[in-house]
Design a protein around this motif. Structure first.
Motif, short mmCIF file in Angstrom:
data_model
loop_
_atom_site.label_atom_id
_atom_site.label_comp_id
_atom_site.label_asym_id
_atom_site.label_seq_id
_atom_site.Cartn_x
_atom_site.Cartn_y
_atom_site.Cartn_z
N ALA A 129 1.20 -1.03 -0.09
CA ALA A 129 -0.13 -0.35 0.01
C ALA A 129 1.10 1.83 0.40
O ALA A 129 0.48 2.40 -0.49
N TYR A 130 1.93 1.51 -0.37
CA TYR A 130 2.79 2.18 0.73
C TYR A 130 4.26 2.40 -0.08
O TYR A 130 4.88 1.27 0.09
N SER A 131 4.78 3.34 -0.25
CA SER A 131 5.93 3.26 -1.17
C SER A 131 6.62 3.83 -0.20
O SER A 131 7.70 3.62 0.11
N THR A 132 5.95 4.98 0.74
CA THR A 132 7.03 5.39 2.72
C THR A 132 5.58 5.80 3.28
O THR A 132 4.63 6.14 2.71
N ILE A 133 6.07 5.55 4.37
CA ILE A 133 5.01 5.82 5.80
C ILE A 133 6.08 6.04 6.58
O ILE A 133 6.95 5.74 7.64
N THR A 134 5.55 6.49 7.03
CA THR A 134 5.97 7.38 8.54
C THR A 134 6.00 6.16 9.62
O THR A 134 5.10 4.86 10.17
N VAL A 135 7.39 6.69 10.16
CA VAL A 135 7.04 5.31 11.86
C VAL A 135 5.95 4.95 12.51
O VAL A 135 5.57 3.82 12.71
N GLU A 147 9.96 2.14 17.85
CA GLU A 147 11.09 1.34 18.10
C GLU A 147 10.89 0.18 17.56
O GLU A 147 11.73 -0.46 16.74
N ASP A 148 9.99 -0.89 18.23
CA ASP A 148 9.95 -1.86 17.51
C ASP A 148 8.83 -2.80 16.01
O ASP A 148 9.66 -2.77 15.43
N ALA A 149 9.15 -1.76 15.58
CA ALA A 149 7.47 -1.31 14.17
C ALA A 149 9.03 -1.66 13.24
O ALA A 149 9.93 -1.16 12.50
N THR A 150 9.80 -0.27 13.21
CA THR A 150 11.19 0.14 12.86
C THR A 150 12.23 -0.62 12.71
O THR A 150 12.62 -1.05 11.97
N LYS A 151 12.43 -1.42 13.98
CA LYS A 151 13.27 -2.75 13.79
C LYS A 151 12.89 -3.54 13.10
O LYS A 151 13.66 -4.31 12.07
N TYR A 152 11.63 -4.13 13.06
CA TYR A 152 10.62 -5.32 12.54
C TYR A 152 11.08 -5.09 10.90
O TYR A 152 11.40 -5.63 9.73
N ALA A 153 10.69 -3.83 10.65
CA ALA A 153 11.39 -2.97 9.28
C ALA A 153 12.18 -3.34 8.42
O ALA A 153 11.82 -3.64 7.58
N VAL A 154 13.25 -2.45 9.44
CA VAL A 154 14.32 -2.51 8.81
C VAL A 154 15.00 -4.28 8.67
O VAL A 154 15.19 -4.35 7.90
N GLU A 155 14.02 -4.98 9.16
CA GLU A 155 14.57 -6.44 9.01
C GLU A 155 14.59 -7.16 7.87
O GLU A 155 15.04 -8.33 7.28
N HIS A 156 13.09 -5.81 7.54
CA HIS A 156 12.46 -7.45 6.54
C HIS A 156 12.79 -6.24 5.45
O HIS A 156 11.82 -6.67 4.07
N GLY A 157 14.29 -5.60 5.47
CA GLY A 157 14.59 -4.61 4.12
C GLY A 157 14.08 -3.50 3.79
O GLY A 157 14.46 -2.48 2.69
N TRP A 158 13.15 -2.74 4.87
CA TRP A 158 12.86 -1.26 4.89
C TRP A 158 13.75 -0.71 5.30
O TRP A 158 14.66 -1.07 5.80
N SER A 159 13.67 0.82 4.92
CA SER A 159 15.36 1.64 4.71
C SER A 159 15.16 2.81 6.09
O SER A 159 13.05 3.18 5.83
N LEU A 160 14.40 3.45 6.84
CA LEU A 160 15.02 4.28 8.07
C LEU A 160 15.55 5.43 7.23
O LEU A 160 16.87 5.70 7.47
N ASP A 161 14.66 6.63 6.84
CA ASP A 161 15.52 7.91 7.28
C ASP A 161 14.91 8.11 8.59
O ASP A 161 14.15 8.87 9.09
N VAL A 170 9.74 -1.71 0.85
CA VAL A 170 10.46 -2.09 0.23
C VAL A 170 9.85 -3.45 -1.09
O VAL A 170 9.56 -4.22 -1.04
N LYS A 171 9.51 -3.64 -1.86
CA LYS A 171 8.43 -4.08 -3.10
C LYS A 171 8.90 -5.20 -2.95
O LYS A 171 10.72 -5.47 -3.63
N PRO A 172 8.25 -6.76 -2.68
CA PRO A 172 8.78 -7.67 -3.37
C PRO A 172 8.95 -8.17 -4.90
O PRO A 172 8.56 -7.95 -5.62
N LYS A 173 10.61 -8.64 -4.87
CA LYS A 173 10.28 -8.83 -7.14
C LYS A 173 9.96 -9.89 -7.07
O LYS A 173 9.77 -11.08 -6.18
N ILE A 174 8.74 -9.74 -8.03
CA ILE A 174 7.82 -10.73 -8.44
C ILE A 174 8.51 -11.41 -9.52
O ILE A 174 8.79 -11.25 -10.36
N ALA A 175 8.39 -13.31 -9.74
CA ALA A 175 8.93 -13.71 -10.33
C ALA A 175 8.31 -14.37 -11.10
O ALA A 175 7.27 -14.89 -10.77
N THR A 176 8.68 -14.51 -12.73
CA THR A 176 7.60 -15.05 -13.45
C THR A 176 8.22 -15.82 -14.12
O THR A 176 9.19 -16.09 -14.58
N GLU A 177 7.31 -16.84 -14.48
CA GLU A 177 7.74 -17.97 -15.13
C GLU A 177 7.86 -18.28 -16.39
O GLU A 177 6.46 -18.07 -16.63
#
Length: 197
Positions: A129-135, A147-161, A170-177
């Protein structure tokens, strides 16, 4: 009343099977004409439906529970609060309903697994739903501290300003076969053959 199949599912953490097991057992018991209401594990049955997000069946079950049982089982009422929040899409309310009750050992396993799955689902929804979202918004939707939401998001590939307190998803890459269509492959072969000759 033999609830061994239900106890086996709980002990093996096969939580996705609980609703079906309970539905089948309650039909079997009801068909015998034996009164089961006082002994029936309504809380686990209701949590089983909530676990698989079968909200219609959860509502039907809640409506069928005798009023006297609702009044004497606070854990059942607490489980229904989760259902109400899911029904009204009160995302933060789901977390509050889970955390505002001291769950029995029998229910705590399914509750913990439900919460883990629900958090992952909310995170995936936010990712799409979002490309950026406030903490603070991410924390609200995920039922966590900032703090926990930021940690969870960063651990799952998001970046923090950190300065602006904004998370970038970070949108997941869609593998097409690609599968070769035999008719297209045949036409391509004929075309290449024609060009070479």
């Amino acid at each position: 009343m033999d609830l061994s199949q239900l106890h086996d599912a709980l002990s093996s953490q096969s939580f996705d099977k609980i609703a079906d097991i309970c539905d089948e057992l309650i039909l079997q018991v009801a068909s015998t004409g034996v009164a089961y209401h006082e002994e029936w594990p309504y809380t686990i049955h209701l949590l089983g439906h909530l676990y698989i997000h079968d909200l219609n069946s959860a509502r039907f079950l809640w409506k069928s529970v005798p009023q006297g049982i609702k009044e004497t089982r606070p854990e059942l009422v607490a489980a229904w609060k989760i259902g109400q929040c899911l029904w009204t899409k009160n995302y933060a309310g789901v977390y509050n309903a889970v955390r505002c009750f001291d769950w029995s050992p029998e229910a705590s396993g399914i509750i913990a697994s439900f919460l883990e799955n629900y958090t992952r689902k909310m995170f995936d929804l936010l990712t799409f739903a979002y490309s950026t979202i406030t903490v603070s918004d991410a924390a609200h939707f995920m039922g966590m501290s900032e703090e926990d939401a930021t940690k969870y998001a960063v651990e799952h590939g998001w970046s923090l300003d950190a300065q602006r307190k904004i998370l970038t998803t970070v949108k997941p890459k869609i593998a097409t076969e690609q599968k070769a269509d035999p008719s297209k492959l045949q036409r391509l072969t004929e075309f290449v053959f024609h060009l070479e000759n």
